[in-house]
Scaffold this motif. Structure first.
Motif, PDB file in Angstrom:
ATOM      1  N   ALA A 176       0.836  -1.216   0.000  1.00 21.54           N
ATOM      2  CA  ALA A 176       0.000   0.000   0.000  1.00 21.54           C
ATOM      3  C   ALA A 176       0.864   1.256   0.000  1.00 21.54           C
ATOM      4  O   ALA A 176       0.594   2.216  -0.738  1.00 21.54           O
ATOM      5  CB  ALA A 176      -0.941  -0.008   1.201  1.00 21.54           C
ATOM      6  N   LYS A 177       1.911   1.260   0.809  1.00 21.86           N
ATOM      7  CA  LYS A 177       2.801   2.425   0.880  1.00 21.86           C
ATOM      8  C   LYS A 177       3.568   2.591  -0.428  1.00 21.86           C
ATOM      9  O   LYS A 177       3.737   3.701  -0.934  1.00 21.86           O
ATOM     10  CB  LYS A 177       3.779   2.261   2.050  1.00 21.86           C
ATOM     11  N   ALA A 178       4.026   1.476  -0.992  1.00 23.27           N
ATOM     12  CA  ALA A 178       4.755   1.514  -2.268  1.00 23.27           C
ATOM     13  C   ALA A 178       3.881   2.107  -3.361  1.00 23.27           C
ATOM     14  O   ALA A 178       4.324   2.973  -4.118  1.00 23.27           O
ATOM     15  CB  ALA A 178       5.220   0.113  -2.659  1.00 23.27           C
ATOM     16  N   GLN A 179       2.636   1.658  -3.448  1.00 20.44           N
ATOM     17  CA  GLN A 179       1.728   2.165  -4.480  1.00 20.44           C
ATOM     18  C   GLN A 179       1.434   3.643  -4.287  1.00 20.44           C
ATOM     19  O   GLN A 179       1.329   4.395  -5.256  1.00 20.44           O
ATOM     20  CB  GLN A 179       0.438   1.338  -4.503  1.00 20.44           C
ATOM     21  N   ARG A 180       1.307   4.073  -3.031  1.00 19.42           N
ATOM     22  CA  ARG A 180       1.069   5.495  -2.746  1.00 19.42           C
ATOM     23  C   ARG A 180       2.252   6.348  -3.203  1.00 19.42           C
ATOM     24  O   ARG A 180       2.076   7.370  -3.870  1.00 19.42           O
ATOM     25  CB  ARG A 180       0.807   5.667  -1.244  1.00 19.42           C
TER      26      ARG A 180
ATOM     27  N   ARG B 262       4.568   9.529  -9.969  1.00 15.73           N
ATOM     28  CA  ARG B 262       3.994   9.580 -11.315  1.00 15.73           C
ATOM     29  C   ARG B 262       3.188  10.855 -11.529  1.00 15.73           C
ATOM     30  O   ARG B 262       3.262  11.475 -12.590  1.00 15.73           O
ATOM     31  CB  ARG B 262       3.136   8.343 -11.575  1.00 15.73           C
ATOM     32  N   THR B 263       2.419  11.275 -10.514  1.00 13.42           N
ATOM     33  CA  THR B 263       1.637  12.512 -10.623  1.00 13.42           C
ATOM     34  C   THR B 263       2.549  13.715 -10.768  1.00 13.42           C
ATOM     35  O   THR B 263       2.312  14.595 -11.619  1.00 13.42           O
ATOM     36  CB  THR B 263       0.719  12.671  -9.390  1.00 13.42           C
ATOM     37  N   LEU B 264       3.605  13.779  -9.957  1.00 12.97           N
ATOM     38  CA  LEU B 264       4.564  14.896 -10.058  1.00 12.97           C
ATOM     39  C   LEU B 264       5.248  14.905 -11.425  1.00 12.97           C
ATOM     40  O   LEU B 264       5.456  15.974 -12.013  1.00 12.97           O
ATOM     41  CB  LEU B 264       5.603  14.808  -8.935  1.00 12.97           C
ATOM     42  N   THR B 265       5.573  13.732 -11.939  1.00 18.52           N
ATOM     43  CA  THR B 265       6.210  13.641 -13.260  1.00 18.52           C
ATOM     44  C   THR B 265       5.254  14.124 -14.345  1.00 18.52           C
ATOM     45  O   THR B 265       5.654  14.882 -15.240  1.00 18.52           O
ATOM     46  CB  THR B 265       6.666  12.196 -13.549  1.00 18.52           C
TER      47      THR B 265
ATOM     48  N   THR C 228       4.960  17.884 -14.201  1.00 14.92           N
ATOM     49  CA  THR C 228       6.184  18.486 -14.746  1.00 14.92           C
ATOM     50  C   THR C 228       6.180  18.423 -16.272  1.00 14.92           C
ATOM     51  O   THR C 228       6.542  19.390 -16.940  1.00 14.92           O
ATOM     52  CB  THR C 228       7.428  17.766 -14.181  1.00 14.92           C
ATOM     53  N   LEU C 229       5.764  17.282 -16.816  1.00 13.18           N
ATOM     54  CA  LEU C 229       5.690  17.140 -18.281  1.00 13.18           C
ATOM     55  C   LEU C 229       4.713  18.141 -18.888  1.00 13.18           C
ATOM     56  O   LEU C 229       5.018  18.799 -19.889  1.00 13.18           O
ATOM     57  CB  LEU C 229       5.260  15.728 -18.667  1.00 13.18           C
ATOM     58  N   PHE C 230       3.519  18.256 -18.289  1.00 10.77           N
ATOM     59  CA  PHE C 230       2.528  19.195 -18.813  1.00 10.77           C
ATOM     60  C   PHE C 230       3.018  20.635 -18.695  1.00 10.77           C
ATOM     61  O   PHE C 230       2.920  21.416 -19.639  1.00 10.77           O
ATOM     62  CB  PHE C 230       1.180  19.043 -18.091  1.00 10.77           C
TER      63      PHE C 230
ATOM     64  N   VAL D 119       3.838  18.316 -25.085  1.00 14.80           N
ATOM     65  CA  VAL D 119       2.429  18.238 -24.688  1.00 14.80           C
ATOM     66  C   VAL D 119       1.840  16.899 -25.150  1.00 14.80           C
ATOM     67  O   VAL D 119       1.113  16.237 -24.407  1.00 14.80           O
ATOM     68  CB  VAL D 119       1.618  19.431 -25.254  1.00 14.80           C
ATOM     69  N   ILE D 120       2.171  16.485 -26.378  1.00 16.35           N
ATOM     70  CA  ILE D 120       1.687  15.198 -26.899  1.00 16.35           C
ATOM     71  C   ILE D 120       2.219  14.056 -26.052  1.00 16.35           C
ATOM     72  O   ILE D 120       1.485  13.120 -25.711  1.00 16.35           O
ATOM     73  CB  ILE D 120       2.067  15.033 -28.385  1.00 16.35           C
ATOM     74  N   LEU D 121       3.501  14.131 -25.665  1.00 22.76           N
ATOM     75  CA  LEU D 121       4.086  13.113 -24.791  1.00 22.76           C
ATOM     76  C   LEU D 121       3.346  13.076 -23.456  1.00 22.76           C
ATOM     77  O   LEU D 121       3.035  12.000 -22.937  1.00 22.76           O
ATOM     78  CB  LEU D 121       5.579  13.377 -24.568  1.00 22.76           C
ATOM     79  N   ALA D 122       3.038  14.247 -22.906  1.00 23.08           N
ATOM     80  CA  ALA D 122       2.333  14.322 -21.621  1.00 23.08           C
ATOM     81  C   ALA D 122       0.924  13.731 -21.743  1.00 23.08           C
ATOM     82  O   ALA D 122       0.469  13.009 -20.847  1.00 23.08           O
ATOM     83  CB  ALA D 122       2.275  15.766 -21.136  1.00 23.08           C
ATOM     84  N   VAL D 123       0.224  14.012 -22.835  1.00 25.95           N
ATOM     85  CA  VAL D 123      -1.121  13.467 -23.039  1.00 25.95           C
ATOM     86  C   VAL D 123      -1.052  11.943 -23.174  1.00 25.95           C
ATOM     87  O   VAL D 123      -1.845  11.212 -22.570  1.00 25.95           O
ATOM     88  CB  VAL D 123      -1.805  14.112 -24.266  1.00 25.95           C
ATOM     89  N   TYR D 124      -0.088  11.455 -23.954  1.00 19.07           N
ATOM     90  CA  TYR D 124       0.100  10.006 -24.101  1.00 19.07           C
ATOM     91  C   TYR D 124       0.371   9.371 -22.738  1.00 19.07           C
ATOM     92  O   TYR D 124      -0.215   8.337 -22.391  1.00 19.07           O
ATOM     93  CB  TYR D 124       1.256   9.714 -25.067  1.00 19.07           C
ATOM     94  N   ALA D 125       1.255   9.996 -21.952  1.00 22.35           N
ATOM     95  CA  ALA D 125       1.594   9.458 -20.631  1.00 22.35           C
ATOM     96  C   ALA D 125       0.373   9.480 -19.712  1.00 22.35           C
ATOM     97  O   ALA D 125       0.139   8.524 -18.966  1.00 22.35           O
ATOM     98  CB  ALA D 125       2.736  10.261 -20.017  1.00 22.35           C
ATOM     99  N   LEU D 126      -0.431  10.547 -19.777  1.00 19.44           N
ATOM    100  CA  LEU D 126      -1.639  10.636 -18.949  1.00 19.44           C
ATOM    101  C   LEU D 126      -2.635   9.536 -19.324  1.00 19.44           C
ATOM    102  O   LEU D 126      -3.174   8.853 -18.446  1.00 19.44           O
ATOM    103  CB  LEU D 126      -2.293  12.014 -19.101  1.00 19.44           C
TER     104      LEU D 126
END
Length: 198
Positions: free
Chosen positions: A148-152, A158-161, A164-166, A183-190
């Motif tokens: 649970a802690k690892a996933q958090r 991942r959210t911070l990354t 940052t990408l956006f 922006v396209i990379l960020a959308v793909y990643a999202l």
């Protein structure tokens, strides 16, 4: 879908992969698309080479829309070896970049090939589930922390990354007056993050 089987090995080439690649190469007037596709193949070959070097062979290699997927079947591979396999693609890209870095003085097909390797190697190390770096991050934290802690922690990184990408993509878009690549990379990643657990 084209499927070729030989003993315990299966090669699959999905229709969507062929259709997308064909459309991409037909629309690419510069010729750089083929060069970047070759850099992607070398990246995947890096994974495959490390796979064989650690004593395993994939049972299935599948060319899919979002990349090449390797399945090892029911073999028991350690986390360290799995991380090495995941790093193999970027390592191959960085080695190619170093070998071709002499060409960076001017813009030509070789310098684009070199830069493509550097960019591909770095992007694949981003800690997002669509990339090798995200898989490595998950493996490390899930092996060292309670699940649970690892996933958090992985979700926070991942959210911070993504943010940052956006943010970086918007800055590049404004400063370059029209370069949408980040922006396209960020959308793909999202999209990859949103569909990763489904």
């Amino acid at each position: 879908m084209l499927q070729i089987s030989f003993k315990d090995f299966t090669l699959e080439i999905k229709f969507l992969f062929v259709a997308t690649l064909t459309l991409f190469l037909l629309c690419d007037k510069s010729g750089y698309g083929l060069i970047l596709f070759l850099a992607s193949l070398i990246h995947e070959l890096g994974h495959l080479i490390v796979f064989f070097l650690i004593g395993y062979a994939p049972e299935k290699v599948s060319f899919e829309l979002c990349g090449i997927k390797m399945e090892q079947g029911a073999c028991d591979i350690s986390i360290k070896k799995e991380i090495l396999v995941l790093l193999g693609g970027s390592i191959a890209n960085f080695i190619m970049f170093l070998c071709l870095s002499f060409s960076l003085r001017e813009i030509n097909y070789i310098s684009v090939f070199a830069a493509g390797h550097l960019i591909l190697g770095v992007i694949n190390l981003l800690p997002l589930s669509a990339f090798d770096g995200g898989k490595i991050l998950g493996l490390i934290f899930e092996a060292t922390l309670p699940l649970a802690k690892a996933q958090r922690i992985v979700n926070i990184v991942r959210t911070l990354t993504l943010c940052t990408l956006f943010f970086g993509g918007i800055i590049v878009l404004i400063k370059s007056k029209g370069n949408f690549s980040l922006v396209i990379l960020a959308v793909y990643a999202l999209i990859s993050e949103l569909t990763a657990d489904k």
